[in-house]
Motif scaffolding. Structure first.
Motif, PDB file in Angstrom:
ATOM      1  N   PHE A 193     -12.410 -15.464  21.159  1.00 45.78           N
ATOM      2  CA  PHE A 193     -12.438 -15.256  22.613  1.00 45.78           C
ATOM      3  C   PHE A 193     -13.163 -13.948  22.937  1.00 45.78           C
ATOM      4  O   PHE A 193     -13.990 -13.888  23.853  1.00 45.78           O
ATOM      5  N   ALA A 194     -12.865 -12.900  22.178  1.00 49.20           N
ATOM      6  CA  ALA A 194     -13.510 -11.598  22.412  1.00 49.20           C
ATOM      7  C   ALA A 194     -15.022 -11.697  22.168  1.00 49.20           C
ATOM      8  O   ALA A 194     -15.824 -11.135  22.931  1.00 49.20           O
ATOM      9  N   HIS A 195     -15.394 -12.430  21.127  1.00 50.97           N
ATOM     10  CA  HIS A 195     -16.826 -12.606  20.829  1.00 50.97           C
ATOM     11  C   HIS A 195     -17.503 -13.376  21.957  1.00 50.97           C
ATOM     12  O   HIS A 195     -18.633 -13.046  22.368  1.00 50.97           O
ATOM     13  N   PHE A 196     -16.837 -14.407  22.489  1.00 51.28           N
ATOM     14  CA  PHE A 196     -17.402 -15.189  23.594  1.00 51.28           C
ATOM     15  C   PHE A 196     -17.593 -14.320  24.838  1.00 51.28           C
ATOM     16  O   PHE A 196     -18.645 -14.371  25.488  1.00 51.28           O
ATOM     17  N   CYS A 197     -16.569 -13.505  25.166  1.00 54.05           N
ATOM     18  CA  CYS A 197     -16.663 -12.636  26.350  1.00 54.05           C
ATOM     19  C   CYS A 197     -17.768 -11.597  26.175  1.00 54.05           C
ATOM     20  O   CYS A 197     -18.487 -11.279  27.128  1.00 54.05           O
ATOM     21  N   GLU A 198     -17.917 -11.109  24.943  1.00 59.08           N
ATOM     22  CA  GLU A 198     -18.991 -10.152  24.656  1.00 59.08           C
ATOM     23  C   GLU A 198     -20.356 -10.802  24.862  1.00 59.08           C
ATOM     24  O   GLU A 198     -21.294 -10.170  25.363  1.00 59.08           O
ATOM     25  N   GLU A 206     -17.045  -6.322  29.704  1.00 60.73           N
ATOM     26  CA  GLU A 206     -16.370  -5.024  29.679  1.00 60.73           C
ATOM     27  C   GLU A 206     -14.879  -5.154  29.991  1.00 60.73           C
ATOM     28  O   GLU A 206     -14.023  -4.686  29.229  1.00 60.73           O
ATOM     29  N   VAL A 207     -14.550  -5.805  31.101  1.00 62.62           N
ATOM     30  CA  VAL A 207     -13.157  -5.851  31.558  1.00 62.62           C
ATOM     31  C   VAL A 207     -12.319  -6.761  30.665  1.00 62.62           C
ATOM     32  O   VAL A 207     -11.190  -6.427  30.301  1.00 62.62           O
ATOM     33  N   MET A 208     -12.872  -7.916  30.277  1.00 65.23           N
ATOM     34  CA  MET A 208     -12.128  -8.804  29.369  1.00 65.23           C
ATOM     35  C   MET A 208     -11.947  -8.151  28.002  1.00 65.23           C
ATOM     36  O   MET A 208     -10.930  -8.352  27.338  1.00 65.23           O
ATOM     37  N   THR A 312     -13.084 -12.333  34.865  1.00 69.04           N
ATOM     38  CA  THR A 312     -11.768 -11.831  34.484  1.00 69.04           C
ATOM     39  C   THR A 312     -10.652 -12.165  35.471  1.00 69.04           C
ATOM     40  O   THR A 312      -9.510 -12.374  35.040  1.00 69.04           O
ATOM     41  N   PRO A 313     -10.909 -12.226  36.805  1.00 67.41           N
ATOM     42  CA  PRO A 313      -9.808 -12.577  37.724  1.00 67.41           C
ATOM     43  C   PRO A 313      -9.115 -13.899  37.393  1.00 67.41           C
ATOM     44  O   PRO A 313      -7.925 -14.055  37.685  1.00 67.41           O
ATOM     45  N   PHE A 314      -9.825 -14.848  36.781  1.00 70.32           N
ATOM     46  CA  PHE A 314      -9.201 -16.126  36.424  1.00 70.32           C
ATOM     47  C   PHE A 314      -8.142 -15.914  35.333  1.00 70.32           C
ATOM     48  O   PHE A 314      -7.026 -16.434  35.430  1.00 70.32           O
ATOM     49  N   TYR A 315      -8.515 -15.162  34.300  1.00 71.31           N
ATOM     50  CA  TYR A 315      -7.569 -14.831  33.225  1.00 71.31           C
ATOM     51  C   TYR A 315      -6.406 -14.017  33.782  1.00 71.31           C
ATOM     52  O   TYR A 315      -5.236 -14.268  33.462  1.00 71.31           O
TER      53      TYR A 315
END
Length: 351
Positions: A193-198, A206-208, A312-315
Protein backbone atom coordinates in the motif's frame (compact mmCIF):
# COMPACT_ATOMS: atom_id res chain seq x y z
CA UNK A 1 3.83 16.14 -10.68
CA UNK A 2 4.18 17.67 -7.23
CA UNK A 3 1.95 20.71 -6.70
CA UNK A 4 0.13 20.48 -10.02
CA UNK A 5 -2.72 18.20 -8.87
CA UNK A 6 -5.10 21.18 -8.79
CA UNK A 7 -4.87 21.53 -12.58
CA UNK A 8 -6.35 18.12 -13.40
CA UNK A 9 -7.60 16.51 -10.17
CA UNK A 10 -11.20 17.72 -10.41
CA UNK A 11 -11.65 16.33 -13.91
CA UNK A 12 -11.88 12.76 -12.58
CA UNK A 13 -12.03 12.90 -8.80
CA UNK A 14 -13.39 16.30 -7.73
CA UNK A 15 -16.97 15.07 -7.37
CA UNK A 16 -16.05 12.14 -5.11
CA UNK A 17 -13.79 14.27 -2.94
CA UNK A 18 -16.75 16.61 -2.42
CA UNK A 19 -18.90 13.58 -1.54
CA UNK A 20 -16.43 12.24 1.03
CA UNK A 21 -16.10 15.68 2.62
CA UNK A 22 -19.88 15.75 2.86
CA UNK A 23 -19.84 12.37 4.62
CA UNK A 24 -17.16 13.67 6.98
CA UNK A 25 -19.39 16.60 7.97
CA UNK A 26 -21.99 14.04 9.10
CA UNK A 27 -19.72 12.50 11.75
CA UNK A 28 -20.91 12.84 15.35
CA UNK A 29 -19.87 16.01 17.20
CA UNK A 30 -18.99 16.46 20.88
CA UNK A 31 -22.58 17.65 21.46
CA UNK A 32 -23.90 14.41 19.94
CA UNK A 33 -21.65 12.35 22.22
CA UNK A 34 -22.78 14.36 25.24
CA UNK A 35 -26.39 13.52 24.37
CA UNK A 36 -25.54 9.83 23.94
CA UNK A 37 -23.80 9.79 27.33
CA UNK A 38 -27.05 10.92 28.97
CA UNK A 39 -29.04 7.99 27.58
CA UNK A 40 -30.62 5.56 30.03
CA UNK A 41 -31.38 2.73 27.58
CA UNK A 42 -30.56 1.47 24.09
CA UNK A 43 -33.90 2.89 22.94
CA UNK A 44 -32.68 6.35 23.99
CA UNK A 45 -29.46 5.81 22.03
CA UNK A 46 -31.48 4.83 18.96
CA UNK A 47 -33.63 7.95 19.40
CA UNK A 48 -30.56 10.19 19.52
CA UNK A 49 -28.94 8.50 16.54
CA UNK A 50 -32.05 8.91 14.38
CA UNK A 51 -31.28 12.66 14.30
CA UNK A 52 -27.87 11.90 12.70
CA UNK A 53 -26.73 10.27 9.44
CA UNK A 54 -27.63 6.89 10.98
CA UNK A 55 -31.32 7.83 11.14
CA UNK A 56 -32.48 5.94 8.04
CA UNK A 57 -30.66 2.80 9.20
CA UNK A 58 -32.04 2.68 12.74
CA UNK A 59 -35.47 4.29 12.57
CA UNK A 60 -37.32 1.08 11.63
CA UNK A 61 -35.58 -1.21 14.14
CA UNK A 62 -38.10 -2.79 16.50
CA UNK A 63 -37.61 -3.45 20.22
CA UNK A 64 -35.88 -5.08 21.97
CA UNK A 65 -32.65 -3.52 20.70
CA UNK A 66 -29.20 -5.04 21.18
CA UNK A 67 -25.76 -3.47 20.91
CA UNK A 68 -24.91 -5.79 18.02
CA UNK A 69 -27.92 -4.50 16.06
CA UNK A 70 -26.92 -0.86 16.54
CA UNK A 71 -23.30 -1.57 15.52
CA UNK A 72 -24.43 -3.60 12.50
CA UNK A 73 -26.66 -0.78 11.24
CA UNK A 74 -23.98 1.87 11.80
CA UNK A 75 -21.48 -0.29 9.90
CA UNK A 76 -23.99 -0.59 7.04
CA UNK A 77 -23.91 3.21 6.73
CA UNK A 78 -20.12 3.12 6.19
CA UNK A 79 -20.39 0.19 3.76
CA UNK A 80 -23.11 1.89 1.68
CA UNK A 81 -21.09 5.11 1.48
CA UNK A 82 -17.98 3.17 0.46
CA UNK A 83 -19.74 1.05 -2.19
CA UNK A 84 -21.28 4.15 -3.80
CA UNK A 85 -17.94 5.95 -3.92
CA UNK A 86 -16.21 2.86 -5.32
CA UNK A 87 -18.85 2.53 -8.04
CA UNK A 88 -18.19 6.10 -9.21
CA UNK A 89 -14.39 6.07 -8.92
CA UNK A 90 -12.01 6.10 -11.86
CA UNK A 91 -9.20 3.57 -12.23
CA UNK A 92 -6.59 5.07 -9.89
CA UNK A 93 -8.99 6.16 -7.16
CA UNK A 94 -10.81 2.82 -7.44
CA UNK A 95 -7.54 0.98 -6.90
CA UNK A 96 -6.81 3.21 -3.88
CA UNK A 97 -10.26 2.47 -2.40
CA UNK A 98 -9.69 -1.25 -2.92
CA UNK A 99 -6.35 -1.05 -1.10
CA UNK A 100 -8.13 0.53 1.86
CA UNK A 101 -10.33 -2.57 2.21
CA UNK A 102 -7.61 -5.25 1.98
CA UNK A 103 -7.00 -4.98 5.74
CA UNK A 104 -10.61 -6.04 6.31
CA UNK A 105 -10.09 -9.00 3.97
CA UNK A 106 -7.10 -10.15 6.03
CA UNK A 107 -9.11 -9.82 9.26
CA UNK A 108 -11.96 -11.83 7.73
CA UNK A 109 -9.61 -14.62 6.60
CA UNK A 110 -8.10 -14.84 10.09
CA UNK A 111 -11.58 -14.80 11.69
CA UNK A 112 -12.82 -17.70 9.52
CA UNK A 113 -9.66 -19.78 9.98
CA UNK A 114 -9.58 -19.22 13.76
CA UNK A 115 -13.29 -19.99 14.09
CA UNK A 116 -12.90 -23.18 12.06
CA UNK A 117 -10.03 -24.21 14.32
CA UNK A 118 -12.43 -23.95 17.27
CA UNK A 119 -15.16 -25.83 15.34
CA UNK A 120 -17.50 -22.86 15.05
CA UNK A 121 -20.32 -22.84 12.49
CA UNK A 122 -19.14 -21.30 9.19
CA UNK A 123 -22.36 -19.32 8.66
CA UNK A 124 -22.08 -17.84 12.15
CA UNK A 125 -18.51 -16.77 11.32
CA UNK A 126 -19.55 -15.27 7.98
CA UNK A 127 -22.14 -13.14 9.77
CA UNK A 128 -19.34 -11.69 11.92
CA UNK A 129 -17.12 -10.82 8.95
CA UNK A 130 -16.71 -7.17 7.96
CA UNK A 131 -18.79 -6.49 4.80
CA UNK A 132 -15.99 -4.48 3.17
CA UNK A 133 -13.67 -7.48 3.38
CA UNK A 134 -15.91 -10.07 1.74
CA UNK A 135 -14.96 -11.97 -1.43
CA UNK A 136 -16.60 -14.75 -3.43
CA UNK A 137 -14.71 -17.78 -2.11
CA UNK A 138 -14.55 -16.75 1.57
CA UNK A 139 -16.95 -19.50 2.72
CA UNK A 140 -14.57 -22.23 1.51
CA UNK A 141 -11.75 -21.08 3.81
CA UNK A 142 -12.87 -23.71 6.30
CA UNK A 143 -11.43 -26.56 4.20
CA UNK A 144 -7.76 -25.53 4.57
CA UNK A 145 -5.49 -27.10 7.19
CA UNK A 146 -2.27 -25.18 6.43
CA UNK A 147 -1.23 -21.95 4.71
CA UNK A 148 -0.26 -23.63 1.44
CA UNK A 149 -3.71 -25.20 1.11
CA UNK A 150 -5.30 -21.89 2.12
CA UNK A 151 -3.53 -20.22 -0.78
CA UNK A 152 -3.91 -22.97 -3.37
CA UNK A 153 -7.59 -23.80 -2.76
CA UNK A 154 -9.06 -20.41 -1.87
CA UNK A 155 -6.96 -17.27 -2.00
CA UNK A 156 -5.08 -17.64 -5.28
CA UNK A 157 -7.78 -15.66 -7.14
CA UNK A 158 -8.22 -12.90 -4.54
CA UNK A 159 -6.36 -9.59 -4.13
CA UNK A 160 -4.55 -11.12 -1.14
CA UNK A 161 -2.80 -13.73 -3.31
CA UNK A 162 0.50 -11.80 -3.72
CA UNK A 163 0.81 -11.40 0.06
CA UNK A 164 0.22 -15.11 0.64
CA UNK A 165 2.42 -16.45 -2.14
CA UNK A 166 5.51 -14.86 -0.55
CA UNK A 167 4.78 -16.26 2.90
CA UNK A 168 3.69 -19.87 2.46
CA UNK A 169 4.50 -22.63 4.90
CA UNK A 170 3.44 -26.24 5.40
CA UNK A 171 2.88 -25.69 9.12
CA UNK A 172 -0.55 -26.57 10.45
CA UNK A 173 -2.78 -23.66 11.34
CA UNK A 174 -2.78 -23.39 15.13
CA UNK A 175 -3.34 -20.31 17.33
CA UNK A 176 0.27 -19.13 17.16
CA UNK A 177 0.69 -19.68 13.43
CA UNK A 178 -2.57 -17.90 12.66
CA UNK A 179 -1.41 -14.77 14.52
CA UNK A 180 1.94 -14.95 12.73
CA UNK A 181 0.03 -15.31 9.44
CA UNK A 182 -2.10 -12.24 10.24
CA UNK A 183 0.91 -10.07 11.02
CA UNK A 184 2.94 -11.36 8.06
CA UNK A 185 0.05 -10.57 5.72
CA UNK A 186 -0.39 -7.12 7.23
CA UNK A 187 3.33 -6.45 6.77
CA UNK A 188 3.16 -7.38 3.07
CA UNK A 189 -0.09 -5.43 2.62
CA UNK A 190 1.15 -2.22 4.29
CA UNK A 191 4.46 -2.36 2.38
CA UNK A 192 2.52 -2.76 -0.88
CA UNK A 193 0.00 0.00 0.00
CA UNK A 194 2.83 2.40 0.89
CA UNK A 195 4.59 1.63 -2.40
CA UNK A 196 1.34 2.25 -4.33
CA UNK A 197 0.77 5.61 -2.57
CA UNK A 198 4.38 6.58 -3.28
CA UNK A 199 3.81 5.82 -6.95
CA UNK A 200 0.80 8.19 -6.96
CA UNK A 201 3.09 10.95 -5.70
CA UNK A 202 2.04 14.49 -4.85
CA UNK A 203 0.01 15.28 -1.76
CA UNK A 204 -1.45 11.74 -1.68
CA UNK A 205 2.02 10.21 -1.47
CA UNK A 206 3.12 12.60 1.26
CA UNK A 207 0.07 12.51 3.54
CA UNK A 208 -0.69 8.79 3.09
CA UNK A 209 2.97 8.07 3.74
CA UNK A 210 2.64 9.71 7.16
CA UNK A 211 -0.59 7.86 7.99
CA UNK A 212 0.72 4.46 6.90
CA UNK A 213 3.98 5.05 8.79
CA UNK A 214 1.94 5.64 11.95
CA UNK A 215 -0.14 2.51 11.26
CA UNK A 216 2.90 0.30 10.74
CA UNK A 217 4.63 1.70 13.86
CA UNK A 218 1.52 1.01 15.91
CA UNK A 219 1.45 -2.55 14.62
CA UNK A 220 5.13 -2.99 15.51
CA UNK A 221 4.35 -1.75 19.02
CA UNK A 222 1.37 -4.11 19.41
CA UNK A 223 3.33 -7.09 18.04
CA UNK A 224 6.06 -6.45 20.59
CA UNK A 225 3.61 -6.05 23.49
CA UNK A 226 1.69 -9.21 22.56
CA UNK A 227 4.76 -11.36 21.98
CA UNK A 228 6.41 -10.72 25.36
CA UNK A 229 6.37 -13.97 27.31
CA UNK A 230 5.54 -16.12 24.27
CA UNK A 231 7.71 -18.61 22.39
CA UNK A 232 8.22 -16.13 19.51
CA UNK A 233 11.95 -15.48 19.13
CA UNK A 234 13.44 -12.01 18.71
CA UNK A 235 14.36 -12.73 15.09
CA UNK A 236 10.85 -13.97 14.27
CA UNK A 237 9.39 -10.91 15.97
CA UNK A 238 11.55 -8.60 13.89
CA UNK A 239 10.44 -10.33 10.66
CA UNK A 240 6.86 -9.22 11.38
CA UNK A 241 7.76 -5.51 11.38
CA UNK A 242 7.16 -3.55 8.15
CA UNK A 243 10.02 -2.13 6.11
CA UNK A 244 9.14 1.55 6.60
CA UNK A 245 7.87 3.92 9.28
CA UNK A 246 9.45 6.28 11.80
CA UNK A 247 10.76 3.32 13.83
CA UNK A 248 12.47 1.71 10.84
CA UNK A 249 15.17 0.44 11.16
CA UNK A 250 16.77 1.40 14.49
CA UNK A 251 13.52 1.42 16.51
CA UNK A 252 12.70 -2.04 15.17
CA UNK A 253 16.05 -3.35 16.39
CA UNK A 254 15.34 -2.04 19.89
CA UNK A 255 11.73 -3.32 19.94
CA UNK A 256 12.91 -6.76 18.84
CA UNK A 257 15.20 -6.89 21.89
CA UNK A 258 12.62 -5.48 24.38
CA UNK A 259 11.50 -7.81 27.18
CA UNK A 260 9.12 -5.59 29.18
CA UNK A 261 6.96 -2.47 28.81
CA UNK A 262 9.61 -0.09 30.15
CA UNK A 263 12.09 -1.18 27.47
CA UNK A 264 9.40 -0.77 24.80
CA UNK A 265 8.63 2.68 26.17
CA UNK A 266 12.31 3.67 26.05
CA UNK A 267 12.54 2.60 22.39
CA UNK A 268 9.36 4.48 21.40
CA UNK A 269 10.30 7.68 23.22
CA UNK A 270 13.38 8.09 21.03
CA UNK A 271 11.00 9.12 18.24
CA UNK A 272 9.71 12.67 19.02
CA UNK A 273 6.29 11.99 17.46
CA UNK A 274 5.71 9.12 19.90
CA UNK A 275 7.49 10.65 22.90
CA UNK A 276 4.55 13.06 23.27
CA UNK A 277 2.11 10.11 23.38
CA UNK A 278 4.07 8.20 26.02
CA UNK A 279 4.54 11.37 28.08
CA UNK A 280 0.78 11.24 28.80
CA UNK A 281 1.18 7.74 30.25
CA UNK A 282 2.07 7.36 33.90
CA UNK A 283 4.26 4.37 34.76
CA UNK A 284 2.13 1.25 35.03
CA UNK A 285 -0.67 2.69 32.83
CA UNK A 286 0.00 0.59 29.74
CA UNK A 287 -3.74 -0.24 29.48
CA UNK A 288 -4.38 3.40 28.46
CA UNK A 289 -2.02 3.12 25.48
CA UNK A 290 -4.63 1.89 22.99
CA UNK A 291 -6.85 4.92 23.62
CA UNK A 292 -3.93 7.34 23.24
CA UNK A 293 -2.96 5.72 19.93
CA UNK A 294 -6.54 5.93 18.67
CA UNK A 295 -6.62 9.62 19.65
CA UNK A 296 -3.39 10.21 17.72
CA UNK A 297 -4.80 8.40 14.68
CA UNK A 298 -7.99 10.50 14.80
CA UNK A 299 -5.98 13.71 15.04
CA UNK A 300 -3.91 12.75 12.00
CA UNK A 301 -7.01 11.74 10.00
CA UNK A 302 -8.78 15.02 10.79
CA UNK A 303 -5.71 16.94 9.59
CA UNK A 304 -5.94 15.17 6.21
CA UNK A 305 -9.01 17.23 5.35
CA UNK A 306 -7.01 20.48 5.62
CA UNK A 307 -5.48 19.87 2.17
CA UNK A 308 -7.27 19.35 -1.12
CA UNK A 309 -6.75 17.46 -4.37
CA UNK A 310 -5.59 14.16 -2.90
CA UNK A 311 -6.98 10.70 -2.08
CA UNK A 312 -6.18 10.60 1.63
CA UNK A 313 -9.61 11.93 2.79
CA UNK A 314 -11.17 8.63 1.63
CA UNK A 315 -8.85 6.58 3.86
CA UNK A 316 -9.27 9.11 6.69
CA UNK A 317 -13.07 8.99 6.41
CA UNK A 318 -13.05 5.19 6.75
CA UNK A 319 -10.83 5.38 9.84
CA UNK A 320 -12.91 8.15 11.46
CA UNK A 321 -16.20 6.37 10.78
CA UNK A 322 -14.81 3.11 12.20
CA UNK A 323 -13.68 4.96 15.33
CA UNK A 324 -17.14 6.48 15.63
CA UNK A 325 -18.70 3.01 15.43
CA UNK A 326 -16.33 1.80 18.17
CA UNK A 327 -17.45 4.78 20.29
CA UNK A 328 -21.13 3.95 19.73
CA UNK A 329 -20.49 0.30 20.62
CA UNK A 330 -18.70 1.33 23.84
CA UNK A 331 -21.51 3.70 24.86
CA UNK A 332 -24.17 1.09 24.06
CA UNK A 333 -22.38 -1.61 26.07
CA UNK A 334 -21.94 0.73 29.06
CA UNK A 335 -25.64 1.65 28.99
CA UNK A 336 -26.78 -1.96 28.50
CA UNK A 337 -24.62 -3.18 31.41
CA UNK A 338 -25.47 -0.23 33.67
CA UNK A 339 -21.86 1.01 33.74
CA UNK A 340 -22.56 4.65 32.87
CA UNK A 341 -19.77 5.88 35.13
CA UNK A 342 -17.25 4.38 32.69
CA UNK A 343 -18.72 5.80 29.47
CA UNK A 344 -16.20 8.63 29.02
CA UNK A 345 -13.25 6.27 29.60
CA UNK A 346 -13.59 4.66 26.19
CA UNK A 347 -14.74 7.51 23.92
CA UNK A 348 -12.27 8.93 21.40
CA UNK A 349 -13.79 12.20 20.15
CA UNK A 350 -13.46 12.67 16.40
CA UNK A 351 -14.30 16.39 16.32
Amino acid sequence: MWGFEMLTYNIQDGFLEAVVRGHRSGLLTVADYNNLCQCESLEDIKLNLTATDYGTYLSNEASPLYTTTIVEKCTKKLVDDWVKMRANADEKLGQFLDYCTYGHMIDNVVLIVTGTLHERDVQELLDKCHPLGMFDSIATLAVASNMRELYRLVLVDTPLAPYFSENLSHEDLDEMNIEIMRNTLYKAYLDDFAHFCESLGGTTGEVMGDLLAFETDRRALNITLNSIGTELTREDRKKLYSNFGLLYPHGHNELAQAEDFDQIRAAMEKVPAYASIFSKLGFGESQMLDKLLYEEEVKRCVMCFEQQFHYTPFYAYMKLREQEIRNIMWISECVAQDQKARITDGIVYTF
